[in-house]
Motif scaffolding. Structure first.
Motif, PDB file in Angstrom:
ATOM      1  N   MET A  86     -35.063  -1.789  54.186  1.00  0.00           N
ATOM      2  CA  MET A  86     -33.914  -0.908  54.005  1.00  0.00           C
ATOM      3  C   MET A  86     -34.265   0.212  53.023  1.00  0.00           C
ATOM      4  SD  MET A  86     -30.330  -3.001  53.998  1.00  0.00           S
ATOM      5  CE  MET A  86     -30.628  -3.758  52.402  1.00  0.00           C
ATOM      6  N   PHE A  87     -33.358   1.180  52.981  1.00  0.00           N
ATOM      7  CA  PHE A  87     -33.516   2.323  52.102  1.00  0.00           C
ATOM      8  C   PHE A  87     -32.207   2.561  51.360  1.00  0.00           C
ATOM      9  CE2 PHE A  87     -36.671   2.557  55.313  1.00  0.00           C
ATOM     10  CZ  PHE A  87     -37.785   3.104  54.702  1.00  0.00           C
ATOM     11  N   VAL A  88     -32.322   3.155  50.173  1.00  0.00           N
ATOM     12  CA  VAL A  88     -31.154   3.353  49.318  1.00  0.00           C
ATOM     13  C   VAL A  88     -31.121   4.778  48.793  1.00  0.00           C
ATOM     14  CG1 VAL A  88     -30.162   2.778  47.060  1.00  0.00           C
ATOM     15  CG2 VAL A  88     -30.869   0.956  48.597  1.00  0.00           C
ATOM     16  N   ARG A  89     -29.931   5.353  48.807  1.00  0.00           N
ATOM     17  CA  ARG A  89     -29.707   6.621  48.106  1.00  0.00           C
ATOM     18  C   ARG A  89     -28.841   6.313  46.896  1.00  0.00           C
ATOM     19  NH1 ARG A  89     -27.876   9.710  52.014  1.00  0.00           N
ATOM     20  NH2 ARG A  89     -25.705   9.065  51.782  1.00  0.00           N
ATOM     21  N   THR A  90     -29.271   6.772  45.729  1.00  0.00           N
ATOM     22  CA  THR A  90     -28.471   6.610  44.522  1.00  0.00           C
ATOM     23  C   THR A  90     -27.922   7.960  44.092  1.00  0.00           C
ATOM     24  OG1 THR A  90     -30.276   6.955  42.924  1.00  0.00           O
ATOM     25  CG2 THR A  90     -29.982   4.715  43.799  1.00  0.00           C
ATOM     26  N   VAL A  91     -26.699   7.920  43.581  1.00  0.00           N
ATOM     27  CA  VAL A  91     -26.074   9.109  42.988  1.00  0.00           C
ATOM     28  C   VAL A  91     -25.642   8.727  41.581  1.00  0.00           C
ATOM     29  CG1 VAL A  91     -24.224  10.806  43.145  1.00  0.00           C
ATOM     30  CG2 VAL A  91     -25.270   9.903  45.245  1.00  0.00           C
ATOM     31  N   GLY A 101     -23.898  -0.584  53.827  1.00  0.00           N
ATOM     32  CA  GLY A 101     -23.131  -1.007  52.659  1.00  0.00           C
ATOM     33  C   GLY A 101     -23.274  -0.039  51.494  1.00  0.00           C
ATOM     34  N   ALA A 102     -22.455  -0.263  50.457  1.00  0.00           N
ATOM     35  CA  ALA A 102     -22.451   0.649  49.313  1.00  0.00           C
ATOM     36  C   ALA A 102     -22.034  -0.095  48.060  1.00  0.00           C
ATOM     37  CB  ALA A 102     -21.509   1.830  49.570  1.00  0.00           C
ATOM     38  N   GLY A 103     -22.347   0.500  46.927  1.00  0.00           N
ATOM     39  CA  GLY A 103     -21.938  -0.040  45.640  1.00  0.00           C
ATOM     40  C   GLY A 103     -21.479   1.087  44.731  1.00  0.00           C
ATOM     41  N   VAL A 104     -20.471   0.796  43.927  1.00  0.00           N
ATOM     42  CA  VAL A 104     -19.958   1.757  42.951  1.00  0.00           C
ATOM     43  C   VAL A 104     -19.895   1.051  41.599  1.00  0.00           C
ATOM     44  CG1 VAL A 104     -18.048   3.252  42.285  1.00  0.00           C
ATOM     45  CG2 VAL A 104     -18.594   2.942  44.718  1.00  0.00           C
ATOM     46  N   LEU A 119     -18.718   5.663  28.226  1.00  0.00           N
ATOM     47  CA  LEU A 119     -19.540   6.867  28.107  1.00  0.00           C
ATOM     48  C   LEU A 119     -19.270   7.895  29.209  1.00  0.00           C
ATOM     49  CD1 LEU A 119     -23.008   5.416  27.061  1.00  0.00           C
ATOM     50  CD2 LEU A 119     -21.271   6.460  25.615  1.00  0.00           C
ATOM     51  N   GLY A 120     -18.644   7.459  30.306  1.00  0.00           N
ATOM     52  CA  GLY A 120     -18.402   8.373  31.411  1.00  0.00           C
ATOM     53  C   GLY A 120     -19.602   8.492  32.321  1.00  0.00           C
ATOM     54  N   LYS A 121     -20.053   7.346  32.856  1.00  0.00           N
ATOM     55  CA  LYS A 121     -21.187   7.319  33.784  1.00  0.00           C
ATOM     56  C   LYS A 121     -20.759   6.653  35.080  1.00  0.00           C
ATOM     57  CE  LYS A 121     -24.046   5.183  30.967  1.00  0.00           C
ATOM     58  NZ  LYS A 121     -25.318   4.610  30.425  1.00  0.00           N
ATOM     59  N   LEU A 122     -21.240   7.190  36.173  1.00  0.00           N
ATOM     60  CA  LEU A 122     -20.916   6.674  37.496  1.00  0.00           C
ATOM     61  C   LEU A 122     -22.211   6.562  38.303  1.00  0.00           C
ATOM     62  CD1 LEU A 122     -18.903   6.076  39.877  1.00  0.00           C
ATOM     63  CD2 LEU A 122     -18.864   8.553  40.267  1.00  0.00           C
ATOM     64  N   LEU A 123     -22.446   5.379  38.855  1.00  0.00           N
ATOM     65  CA  LEU A 123     -23.624   5.147  39.684  1.00  0.00           C
ATOM     66  C   LEU A 123     -23.155   4.630  41.042  1.00  0.00           C
ATOM     67  CD1 LEU A 123     -26.744   4.789  40.064  1.00  0.00           C
ATOM     68  CD2 LEU A 123     -26.429   2.451  39.190  1.00  0.00           C
ATOM     69  N   THR A 124     -23.583   5.290  42.119  1.00  0.00           N
ATOM     70  CA  THR A 124     -23.282   4.792  43.460  1.00  0.00           C
ATOM     71  C   THR A 124     -24.585   4.563  44.209  1.00  0.00           C
ATOM     72  OG1 THR A 124     -23.184   6.926  44.649  1.00  0.00           O
ATOM     73  CG2 THR A 124     -21.198   6.214  43.467  1.00  0.00           C
ATOM     74  N   LEU A 125     -24.577   3.537  45.048  1.00  0.00           N
ATOM     75  CA  LEU A 125     -25.711   3.242  45.923  1.00  0.00           C
ATOM     76  C   LEU A 125     -25.197   3.138  47.346  1.00  0.00           C
ATOM     77  CD1 LEU A 125     -26.422   1.785  43.055  1.00  0.00           C
ATOM     78  CD2 LEU A 125     -28.177   0.631  44.383  1.00  0.00           C
ATOM     79  N   SER A 126     -25.901   3.741  48.285  1.00  0.00           N
ATOM     80  CA  SER A 126     -25.617   3.534  49.705  1.00  0.00           C
ATOM     81  C   SER A 126     -26.890   3.005  50.357  1.00  0.00           C
ATOM     82  CB  SER A 126     -25.143   4.820  50.385  1.00  0.00           C
ATOM     83  OG  SER A 126     -26.085   5.871  50.227  1.00  0.00           O
ATOM     84  N   HIS A 186     -33.800   8.836  46.169  1.00  0.00           N
ATOM     85  CA  HIS A 186     -33.988   8.021  47.362  1.00  0.00           C
ATOM     86  C   HIS A 186     -35.078   6.982  47.117  1.00  0.00           C
ATOM     87  CE1 HIS A 186     -32.316  11.886  48.741  1.00  0.00           C
ATOM     88  NE2 HIS A 186     -31.683  11.158  49.641  1.00  0.00           N
ATOM     89  N   TYR A 187     -34.825   5.770  47.601  1.00  0.00           N
ATOM     90  CA  TYR A 187     -35.746   4.659  47.360  1.00  0.00           C
ATOM     91  C   TYR A 187     -35.927   3.793  48.605  1.00  0.00           C
ATOM     92  CZ  TYR A 187     -34.900   5.648  42.394  1.00  0.00           C
ATOM     93  OH  TYR A 187     -34.795   6.250  41.174  1.00  0.00           O
ATOM     94  N   TRP A 188     -37.067   3.133  48.637  1.00  0.00           N
ATOM     95  CA  TRP A 188     -37.338   2.066  49.594  1.00  0.00           C
ATOM     96  C   TRP A 188     -37.012   0.736  48.921  1.00  0.00           C
ATOM     97  CZ3 TRP A 188     -41.875  -1.289  49.031  1.00  0.00           C
ATOM     98  CH2 TRP A 188     -41.974  -2.238  50.050  1.00  0.00           C
ATOM     99  N   VAL A 189     -36.359  -0.161  49.649  1.00  0.00           N
ATOM    100  CA  VAL A 189     -35.978  -1.458  49.092  1.00  0.00           C
ATOM    101  C   VAL A 189     -37.157  -2.422  49.232  1.00  0.00           C
ATOM    102  CG1 VAL A 189     -34.334  -3.367  49.164  1.00  0.00           C
ATOM    103  CG2 VAL A 189     -33.582  -1.044  49.732  1.00  0.00           C
ATOM    104  N   ALA A 190     -37.838  -2.675  48.116  1.00  0.00           N
ATOM    105  CA  ALA A 190     -38.990  -3.571  48.130  1.00  0.00           C
ATOM    106  C   ALA A 190     -38.566  -5.033  48.108  1.00  0.00           C
ATOM    107  CB  ALA A 190     -39.912  -3.267  46.945  1.00  0.00           C
TER     108      ALA A 190
END
Length: 203
Positions: free
Chosen positions: A1-6, A38-41, A47-54, A88-92
């Motif tokens: 799988m592959f993941v995009r993080t924001v 799938g996704a994660g929030v 501190l005001g930080k937001l991380l999302t993964l798809s 962008h990442y590869w899921v190892a």
């Protein structure tokens, strides 16, 4: 799988506005894209930080979704985000245990390594770190995400609640130190987030 993080930072007081948009409009946009898995929030409200993964079933599906999300992302994150970084990442490695994560916590270690050591890192995480992580109370999921070309990675550990996240810090630090030494990896940042939403479908 592959993941995009924001990864977005901004005014903590405006974070909930972005969360509402992501959980409604943002999720609908992702669900419409082929190959979405799938996704994660995750948030740091103080501190005001937001991380999302798809999560995506192929690099092509990830790339095809980029254009749509690139156009819509600014509106979704306004007026919260002062800065936004997309990677962008590869899921190892992805390993999930049958435990709930709603109300849980996420610990993220950002890694740098020689691109020639990418396979060493993936193997070390799978054979050395993972068996130890499975013994840490409260672990629900763990993953290793790699950008082989740039020599960067993200190691994430998801815990069932904030209490087990906090209680795991010493044990996780020992695992991280041993793994980093074996894999020739530098840990360049360490962060913790509250879980707003987390799902990833590997099959």
């Amino acid at each position: 799988m592959f993941v995009r993080t924001v990864y977005a930072t901004g005014d903590p007081a405006r974070l909930d506005t972005a969360l509402r948009a992501l959980n409604s409009q943002g999720h609908d946009l992702l669900e419409e894209r082929p190959g979405f898995r799938g996704a994660g929030v995750f948030v740091d409200r103080e501190l005001g930080k937001l991380l999302t993964l798809s999560w995506w079933d192929s690099a092509e599906a990830q790339a095809n979704s980029d254009e749509v999300m690139r156009e819509r992302r600014p509106a979704l994150l306004e007026p919260f985000a002062a800065s936004v970084a997309v990677e962008h990442y590869w899921v190892a490695v992805f390993h999930a245990l049958p435990r709930p994560v709603v109300g849980g916590g996420l610990r993220v270690a950002r890694l740098e390594f020689d691109p020639r050591d990418a396979d060493l890192l993936a193997d070390t995480f799978h054979t050395t770190a993972l068996p130890h992580l499975e013994t840490v109370p409260g672990l629900a999921r763990t993953a290793l995400l790699l950008d082989r070309e740039r020599g960067r990675g993200v190691a994430g550990a998801l815990f069932t609640d904030r209490h087990t996240l906090a209680a795991s810090r010493a044990a996780h630090a020992a695992i991280r130190r041993e793994g980093a030494a074996k894999a020739h990896v530098s840990v360049v940042a360490l962060e913790e987030f509250d879980v707003v939403h987390a799902d990833a479908h590997t099959v």
